[in-house]
Every structure is written in structure tokens, then in C-alpha cells.
Enzyme design. Structure first.
Site, PDB file in Angstrom:
ATOM      1  N   TYR A   1       0.833  -1.201   0.000  1.00 45.23           N
ATOM      2  CA  TYR A   1       0.000   0.000   0.000  1.00 45.23           C
ATOM      3  C   TYR A   1       0.872   1.258   0.000  1.00 45.23           C
ATOM      4  O   TYR A   1       0.622   2.213  -0.755  1.00 45.23           O
ATOM      5  CB  TYR A   1      -0.920  -0.021   1.219  1.00 45.23           C
ATOM      6  CG  TYR A   1      -1.930   1.095   1.290  1.00 45.23           C
ATOM      7  CD1 TYR A   1      -3.084   1.059   0.513  1.00 45.23           C
ATOM      8  CD2 TYR A   1      -1.740   2.168   2.151  1.00 45.23           C
ATOM      9  CE1 TYR A   1      -4.023   2.077   0.588  1.00 45.23           C
ATOM     10  CE2 TYR A   1      -2.672   3.194   2.233  1.00 45.23           C
ATOM     11  CZ  TYR A   1      -3.818   3.144   1.451  1.00 45.23           C
ATOM     12  OH  TYR A   1      -4.745   4.156   1.529  1.00 45.23           O
TER      13      TYR A   1
ATOM     14  N   LYS B   1       0.989   4.108  -2.946  1.00 50.29           N
ATOM     15  CA  LYS B   1       0.651   5.503  -2.680  1.00 50.29           C
ATOM     16  C   LYS B   1       1.856   6.422  -2.909  1.00 50.29           C
ATOM     17  O   LYS B   1       1.701   7.554  -3.403  1.00 50.29           O
ATOM     18  CB  LYS B   1       0.113   5.658  -1.255  1.00 50.29           C
ATOM     19  CG  LYS B   1      -1.209   4.931  -1.020  1.00 50.29           C
ATOM     20  CD  LYS B   1      -2.299   5.414  -1.972  1.00 50.29           C
ATOM     21  CE  LYS B   1      -3.645   4.798  -1.662  1.00 50.29           C
ATOM     22  NZ  LYS B   1      -4.714   5.280  -2.569  1.00 50.29           N
TER      23      LYS B   1
END
Length: 248
Positions: free
Chosen positions: A156, A160
Site C-alpha cells: 500500500y 501511494k
């Protein structure tokens, strides 16, 4: 007095719930036609129906943003129907948390594909008409985790952080054509996901936020609406942390 964000065509991915839903509803309230996109027809359809019930203009598309061929086809259909998309909000995302040694290749690939590669795909297929029109607003939903990292979220965080790098690069590519590209990095936002945490977990989260509360989906929606407006026309390549002071 009309708002300067009105009368434009906006596409919001991950619009079926939470932050995406709030963004879609606010952009519609400001007079834009909003295309609500999510994997579930029932969720994005319900958001679009709610917007129309409140006097707004909306439509829905059920699509898995990880399906590159489907994204391309949908974008082609949207451009044929609307001519161009003025506002693109890349909000769709998933988590597949786990410590690195326990993280499967599928967990890594699914998060990178859904969160980062989809962002690339939507911009690639929708930005050219923006550059020709010499107008466009692209807002990518990153995360403070992309700035700080987080144990158990290597996939993640990488996705991002990649969105932030993509945002800055595209901002440089599109600036001369009056197309702005910015990112928003939310902190801990009260959503269905955080509501599932127990009281002790929620207290621990609030304890590390200087403002001593979680954010709301509306906090992110208002930041998005500003970046989508004409007033934000000289802002590009920036990352806006909306996190109650967590990252300074």
C-alpha cells in the site's frame, strides 16, 4: 452566484462509498455532471441515483479498475459520449495488509495494480483531450502512508508513494497545457473500515493525531473540490496532507 467548479464533467473512481461517495456528491452539488465509477453496480448506481434525487446530474459505471482492457474501453466510451472529461479523481483503492515475509505475490500485485496502475491508465486514456482543450483537473488520492511508510503495508505504501511520484511527473508534463495534477494524502479518516476497529484501536489512532480526532470524508471532499476549481488553477504538482497534523 455560481461556483467556478460547475458545469463540468467529472469522473470519480471508487465512488461507491466513503471518500469517493462524498467527493462525487459534493462535485455534483457544485453543478458538475458526475460519473460515479466503482466495482459494484449497486453501490455506484445508488450514489448516482442519490445525486439525481437531489437534483444533480450523474451516471454510474461498474468497472474493476484493475482490468486494463476494461478501463481503456470505458474511457473510450466516455469520450465518445461526453467529448472530454474535465475533472478526473483517481480515488479507487484496496488494501491487502501483511508483513513482508507473509505477503503473497498476489497481495503485492493486486494493490499495485488497483491503486497505482489504474491511476496511470485513467490518465493515459483521458488526459489527451484535456491537453487539447487546454483545461483539466486531475486529483490523485494518495495517503500519508505513502509519505511515512507503515509496517505491514509495504504494498500500500509503495502504491501511494508511486502515485505521488506519478503526480509530480505528470504535473510537469501537462503544466504548459493548463492541466493541473495534484495529490491528496489523507490521514486517518472515519469510514466503514475504521468503524470496524475496536475502541482501544480507535483510541490509539486518535492518540497520534495532533487534532485528537479522525478526519471525515467531507474533509477530503472539500479539498478535492477546491483542487478541481478554477481558483486552484495555479496549483500543480503538490501533495496536500489532510491528516489533522500527523505529517508536518
Amino acid at each position: 452566484m455560481t461556483d467556478s467548479t460547475d458545469n463540468k464533467i467529472a469522473l470519480v473512481t471508487g465512488a461507491g462509498r466513503g471518500i469517493g461517495k462524498a467527493i462525487a456528491e459534493l462535485l455534483a452539488a457544485k453543478g458538475n455532471h458526475v460519473i460515479c465509477l466503482s466495482r459494484s453496480e449497486s453501490s455506484c448506481g445508488a450514489v448516482a441515483d442519490g445525486i439525481k434525487a437531489n437534483g444533480g446530474s450523474a451516471e454510474s459505471i461498474a468497472l474493476d479498475v484493475a482490468d486494463k482492457a476494461a478501463v481503456k474501453a470505458a474511457c473510450e466510451q466516455l469520450l465518445e459520449k461526453h467529448g472530454n472529461i474535465d475533472i478526473l479523481v483517481n480515488n479507487a483503492g484496496i488494501t491487502r495488509d501483511g508483513l513482508l515475509f507473509r505477503m503473497s505475490d498476489d497481495d503485492w500485485d493486486d494493490v499495485i495494480t488497483t491503486n497505482l496502475s489504474s491511476c496511470f491508465a485513467f490518465v493515459k486514456h483521458l488526459a489527451r483531450p484535456m491537453t487539447r482543450k487546454r483545461y483539466g483537473r486531475i486529483i490523485n488520492m494518495a495517503s500519508v502512508i505513502g509519505l511515512t511508510g507503515n509496517a505491514g503495508q509495504a504494498n500500500y505504501a509503495a502504491a501511494k508513494a508511486g502515485m505521488i511520484g506519478l503526480t509530480k511527473s505528470l504535473a510537469k508534463e501537462f503544466a504548459a497545457r493548463n492541466v493541473t495534477v495534484n495529490a491528496i494524502a489523507p490521514g486517518f479518516i472515519a469510514t466503514d473500515m475504521t468503524a470496524e476497529l475496536n475502541e482501544k484501536q480507535q483510541e490509539a489512532i486518535v492518540g497520534i493525531i495532533p487534532m485528537k480526532r479522525m478526519g471525515t470524508a467531507a474533509d477530503i471532499a472539500h479539498t478535492t473540490a477546491f483542487l478541481a476549481s478554477d481558483e486552484a488553477g495555479y496549483i500543480t504538482g503538490q501533495v496536500f496532507t489532510v491528516d489533522g497534523g500527523m505529517v508536518m
